[in-house]
Design a protein around this motif. Sequence first.
Motif, PDB file in Angstrom:
ATOM      1  N   GLN A   1       0.838  -1.185   0.000  1.00 28.79           N
ATOM      2  CA  GLN A   1       0.000   0.000   0.000  1.00 28.79           C
ATOM      3  C   GLN A   1       0.881   1.246   0.000  1.00 28.79           C
ATOM      4  OE1 GLN A   1      -2.532  -0.417   3.503  1.00 28.79           O
ATOM      5  NE2 GLN A   1      -4.295  -0.732   2.175  1.00 28.79           N
ATOM      6  N   ILE A   2       0.405   2.271  -0.671  1.00 31.38           N
ATOM      7  CA  ILE A   2       1.100   3.554  -0.618  1.00 31.38           C
ATOM      8  C   ILE A   2       0.395   4.424   0.410  1.00 31.38           C
ATOM      9  CG2 ILE A   2       1.655   5.677  -1.867  1.00 31.38           C
ATOM     10  CD1 ILE A   2       1.949   4.023  -4.382  1.00 31.38           C
ATOM     11  N   LYS A   3       1.193   4.956   1.343  1.00 29.26           N
ATOM     12  CA  LYS A   3       0.659   5.858   2.361  1.00 29.26           C
ATOM     13  C   LYS A   3       1.359   7.203   2.250  1.00 29.26           C
ATOM     14  CE  LYS A   3      -0.247   2.167   5.748  1.00 29.26           C
ATOM     15  NZ  LYS A   3       0.097   1.657   7.099  1.00 29.26           N
ATOM     16  N   ILE A   4       0.614   8.249   2.468  1.00 26.48           N
ATOM     17  CA  ILE A   4       1.190   9.589   2.489  1.00 26.48           C
ATOM     18  C   ILE A   4       0.952  10.190   3.872  1.00 26.48           C
ATOM     19  CG2 ILE A   4       1.130  11.911   1.513  1.00 26.48           C
ATOM     20  CD1 ILE A   4       0.206  10.707  -1.116  1.00 26.48           C
ATOM     21  N   GLY A   5       2.029  10.362   4.614  1.00 24.44           N
ATOM     22  CA  GLY A   5       1.945  11.003   5.919  1.00 24.44           C
ATOM     23  C   GLY A   5       1.861  12.508   5.749  1.00 24.44           C
ATOM     24  N   ILE A   6       1.024  13.152   6.554  1.00 24.05           N
ATOM     25  CA  ILE A   6       0.782  14.590   6.421  1.00 24.05           C
ATOM     26  C   ILE A   6       1.047  15.284   7.748  1.00 24.05           C
ATOM     27  CG2 ILE A   6      -0.922  16.354   5.819  1.00 24.05           C
ATOM     28  CD1 ILE A   6      -2.406  14.125   4.257  1.00 24.05           C
ATOM     29  N   PHE A   7       1.900  16.285   7.720  1.00 25.26           N
ATOM     30  CA  PHE A   7       2.208  17.090   8.897  1.00 25.26           C
ATOM     31  C   PHE A   7       1.444  18.406   8.782  1.00 25.26           C
ATOM     32  CE2 PHE A   7       5.756  14.370   7.931  1.00 25.26           C
ATOM     33  CZ  PHE A   7       6.186  13.898   9.159  1.00 25.26           C
ATOM     34  N   THR A   8       0.503  18.635   9.680  1.00 24.61           N
ATOM     35  CA  THR A   8      -0.278  19.867   9.636  1.00 24.61           C
ATOM     36  C   THR A   8      -0.865  20.181  11.004  1.00 24.61           C
ATOM     37  OG1 THR A   8      -2.153  20.994   8.611  1.00 24.61           O
ATOM     38  CG2 THR A   8      -2.367  18.628   8.943  1.00 24.61           C
ATOM     39  N   LYS A   9      -1.099  21.454  11.264  1.00 23.95           N
ATOM     40  CA  LYS A   9      -1.779  21.870  12.490  1.00 23.95           C
ATOM     41  C   LYS A   9      -3.284  22.041  12.248  1.00 23.95           C
ATOM     42  CE  LYS A   9       2.280  24.270  14.334  1.00 23.95           C
ATOM     43  NZ  LYS A   9       2.850  25.585  14.759  1.00 23.95           N
ATOM     44  N   ASN A  10      -3.667  22.124  10.978  1.00 21.52           N
ATOM     45  CA  ASN A  10      -5.077  22.353  10.631  1.00 21.52           C
ATOM     46  C   ASN A  10      -5.717  21.063  10.157  1.00 21.52           C
ATOM     47  OD1 ASN A  10      -4.679  25.196  11.077  1.00 21.52           O
ATOM     48  ND2 ASN A  10      -3.690  25.276   9.065  1.00 21.52           N
ATOM     49  N   ILE A  11      -5.781  20.091  11.066  1.00 22.37           N
ATOM     50  CA  ILE A  11      -6.207  18.748  10.690  1.00 22.37           C
ATOM     51  C   ILE A  11      -7.615  18.732  10.104  1.00 22.37           C
ATOM     52  CG2 ILE A  11      -6.745  16.445  11.567  1.00 22.37           C
ATOM     53  CD1 ILE A  11      -4.419  16.734  13.490  1.00 22.37           C
ATOM     54  N   GLN A  12      -8.577  19.334  10.797  1.00 24.73           N
ATOM     55  CA  GLN A  12      -9.968  19.254  10.350  1.00 24.73           C
ATOM     56  C   GLN A  12     -10.152  19.892   8.978  1.00 24.73           C
ATOM     57  OE1 GLN A  12     -12.048  17.290  11.872  1.00 24.73           O
ATOM     58  NE2 GLN A  12     -10.414  16.936  13.387  1.00 24.73           N
ATOM     59  N   GLU A  13      -9.506  21.013   8.768  1.00 24.39           N
ATOM     60  CA  GLU A  13      -9.618  21.707   7.480  1.00 24.39           C
ATOM     61  C   GLU A  13      -9.043  20.850   6.349  1.00 24.39           C
ATOM     62  OE1 GLU A  13      -7.751  25.633   5.244  1.00 24.39           O
ATOM     63  OE2 GLU A  13      -7.748  25.543   7.454  1.00 24.39           O
ATOM     64  N   ILE A  14      -7.889  20.240   6.609  1.00 29.17           N
ATOM     65  CA  ILE A  14      -7.246  19.407   5.590  1.00 29.17           C
ATOM     66  C   ILE A  14      -8.079  18.156   5.325  1.00 29.17           C
ATOM     67  CG2 ILE A  14      -5.158  18.120   5.000  1.00 29.17           C
ATOM     68  CD1 ILE A  14      -4.824  21.171   5.087  1.00 29.17           C
ATOM     69  N   VAL A  15      -8.593  17.541   6.383  1.00 33.39           N
ATOM     70  CA  VAL A  15      -9.398  16.322   6.224  1.00 33.39           C
ATOM     71  C   VAL A  15     -10.602  16.581   5.324  1.00 33.39           C
ATOM     72  CG1 VAL A  15     -10.936  14.719   7.432  1.00 33.39           C
ATOM     73  CG2 VAL A  15      -8.671  15.200   8.356  1.00 33.39           C
ATOM     74  N   SER A  16     -11.281  17.699   5.524  1.00 34.32           N
ATOM     75  CA  SER A  16     -12.470  18.003   4.721  1.00 34.32           C
ATOM     76  C   SER A  16     -12.117  18.146   3.243  1.00 34.32           C
ATOM     77  CB  SER A  16     -13.132  19.285   5.234  1.00 34.32           C
ATOM     78  OG  SER A  16     -12.266  20.399   5.068  1.00 34.32           O
ATOM     79  N   LYS A  17     -10.944  18.681   2.946  1.00 39.07           N
ATOM     80  CA  LYS A  17     -10.519  18.818   1.554  1.00 39.07           C
ATOM     81  C   LYS A  17     -10.093  17.478   0.962  1.00 39.07           C
ATOM     82  CE  LYS A  17      -9.008  23.630   2.032  1.00 39.07           C
ATOM     83  NZ  LYS A  17      -7.854  24.571   1.982  1.00 39.07           N
ATOM     84  N   LEU A  18      -9.440  16.652   1.785  1.00 39.57           N
ATOM     85  CA  LEU A  18      -8.946  15.363   1.286  1.00 39.57           C
ATOM     86  C   LEU A  18     -10.070  14.382   0.986  1.00 39.57           C
ATOM     87  CD1 LEU A  18      -5.814  14.812   3.569  1.00 39.57           C
ATOM     88  CD2 LEU A  18      -5.848  15.544   1.186  1.00 39.57           C
ATOM     89  N   ARG A  19     -11.201  14.516   1.654  1.00 37.67           N
ATOM     90  CA  ARG A  19     -12.340  13.612   1.415  1.00 37.67           C
ATOM     91  C   ARG A  19     -12.842  13.687  -0.029  1.00 37.67           C
ATOM     92  NH1 ARG A  19     -14.754  15.015   7.003  1.00 37.67           N
ATOM     93  NH2 ARG A  19     -14.062  13.264   8.298  1.00 37.67           N
ATOM     94  N   LYS A  20     -12.497  14.753  -0.718  1.00 41.62           N
ATOM     95  CA  LYS A  20     -12.947  14.938  -2.103  1.00 41.62           C
ATOM     96  C   LYS A  20     -12.010  14.273  -3.114  1.00 41.62           C
ATOM     97  CE  LYS A  20     -14.782  19.458  -0.723  1.00 41.62           C
ATOM     98  NZ  LYS A  20     -14.634  20.937  -0.882  1.00 41.62           N
ATOM     99  N   GLU A  21     -10.862  13.799  -2.633  1.00 44.75           N
ATOM    100  CA  GLU A  21      -9.875  13.207  -3.534  1.00 44.75           C
ATOM    101  C   GLU A  21     -10.244  11.757  -3.852  1.00 44.75           C
ATOM    102  OE1 GLU A  21      -7.433  14.724  -4.966  1.00 44.75           O
ATOM    103  OE2 GLU A  21      -7.354  16.616  -3.853  1.00 44.75           O
ATOM    104  N   GLU A  22     -10.414  11.454  -5.126  1.00 46.38           N
ATOM    105  CA  GLU A  22     -10.915  10.138  -5.525  1.00 46.38           C
ATOM    106  C   GLU A  22      -9.913   9.005  -5.344  1.00 46.38           C
ATOM    107  OE1 GLU A  22      -9.839  10.260 -10.287  1.00 46.38           O
ATOM    108  OE2 GLU A  22     -11.904  10.627  -9.658  1.00 46.38           O
ATOM    109  N   ILE A  23      -8.612   9.301  -5.322  1.00 44.74           N
ATOM    110  CA  ILE A  23      -7.630   8.215  -5.212  1.00 44.74           C
ATOM    111  C   ILE A  23      -7.329   7.841  -3.764  1.00 44.74           C
ATOM    112  CG2 ILE A  23      -6.562   8.798  -7.413  1.00 44.74           C
ATOM    113  CD1 ILE A  23      -4.180   9.940  -5.830  1.00 44.74           C
ATOM    114  N   ILE A  24      -7.917   8.556  -2.807  1.00 43.51           N
ATOM    115  CA  ILE A  24      -7.688   8.241  -1.391  1.00 43.51           C
ATOM    116  C   ILE A  24      -8.691   7.183  -0.927  1.00 43.51           C
ATOM    117  CG2 ILE A  24      -7.805   9.142   0.966  1.00 43.51           C
ATOM    118  CD1 ILE A  24      -6.710  11.768  -0.050  1.00 43.51           C
ATOM    119  N   GLU A  25      -8.167   6.087  -0.380  1.00 43.02           N
ATOM    120  CA  GLU A  25      -9.018   5.010   0.132  1.00 43.02           C
ATOM    121  C   GLU A  25      -9.546   5.336   1.521  1.00 43.02           C
ATOM    122  OE1 GLU A  25      -8.078   0.566   1.652  1.00 43.02           O
ATOM    123  OE2 GLU A  25      -7.635   0.930  -0.476  1.00 43.02           O
TER     124      GLU A  25
END
Length: 339
Positions: free
Chosen positions: A36-60
């Motif tokens: 599996q390919i995993k992408i680790g993300i370093f951020t302080k704005n977790i909720q904001e980033i999560v809401s944007k990432l949910r729209k990405e079609e290649i993310i399981e």
Amino acid sequence: MYVVIKKNSDLGKIQLLKQRIEQMDCKVVEISDREQIKIGIFTKNIQEIVSKLRKEEIIEKIVQIDSPFRFSSKEFKESETIIEVKGRKIGAGNLVVIGGPCSIESREMIFDIAKTVKEVGGEFLRGGAFKPRTSPYDFQGLGEIGLKYMREACDRYELVMVTEVMDTKDIELVGKYTDIFQVGARNMQNFSLLKELGKVKKPVLLKRGLSATLKEFLMAAEYIVAHGNYEVILCERGIRTFESATRNTVDINGIAYLKSKTHFPIIIDASHGTGIRELVEPVTLGALLAGADGAMLEVHKNPECAYSDREQTLNYEQFRQCVEKIKKTMEFKESLKCI
């Protein structure tokens, strides 16, 4: 947190996703773990980033990590990390023997030791050109000329070079010569140094601090990973306790604990851990059985004449015997997996 990429996703789309994440003022770490390919993300704005990432079609899926040492933990990567340097593999059962003097004293000396390391089956040469010493009057190393001698010896005998970097200003210089950067115990929490080593493209061997807890040790590794370099090798070299019979106390418990909590390779340095020549071999073998992936050993043709650490340094015959037992111990450890 990290995201898991759907299998068979287009590599171009994965690269574009990483770029979009970085544009959100995030740092990313990409690894492959159990196909599996995993992408680790370093951020302080977790909720904001999560809401944007949910729209990405290649993310399981999107996963938040509970461990304080987020990307050094097995929560992020279950499989053991294997670091490859010049065809040599470190981690996941691959035997690592790192031999050499505490400090490089001369060209002739380092060439002779490199030849011995090669002859007994070692593939990594250690040696200090810049030495952090307790006393300002002790030998501090040869500096760049020592690095040149060591590089020449490694090239002659096809060994991987491991040497210490003590200061951010020396990273570029040391990086011209070494294959693996070593961070000594006194610098384990030199966060400026760790951050800069996170930007280099070479592995970092991180030694445990003189009185560091295991959490502090792993958090120091996390500094390197958080700044972009996830080729980290942990080195247990003993800690200070109330016991005074030995130089330090080797934390066998700690090796087993680290093996259960992190995916990074772990090396034992019983030379510094014990400070006593006769104890180096048995403590090394015990640490290997506890889970260490290899050993770092101080070696000198005539230890009594060594410029530093003579009490804990092995002579050539002791080194040969120790390496033979290391090989047998690793074979025995491998056989236990079948039981």
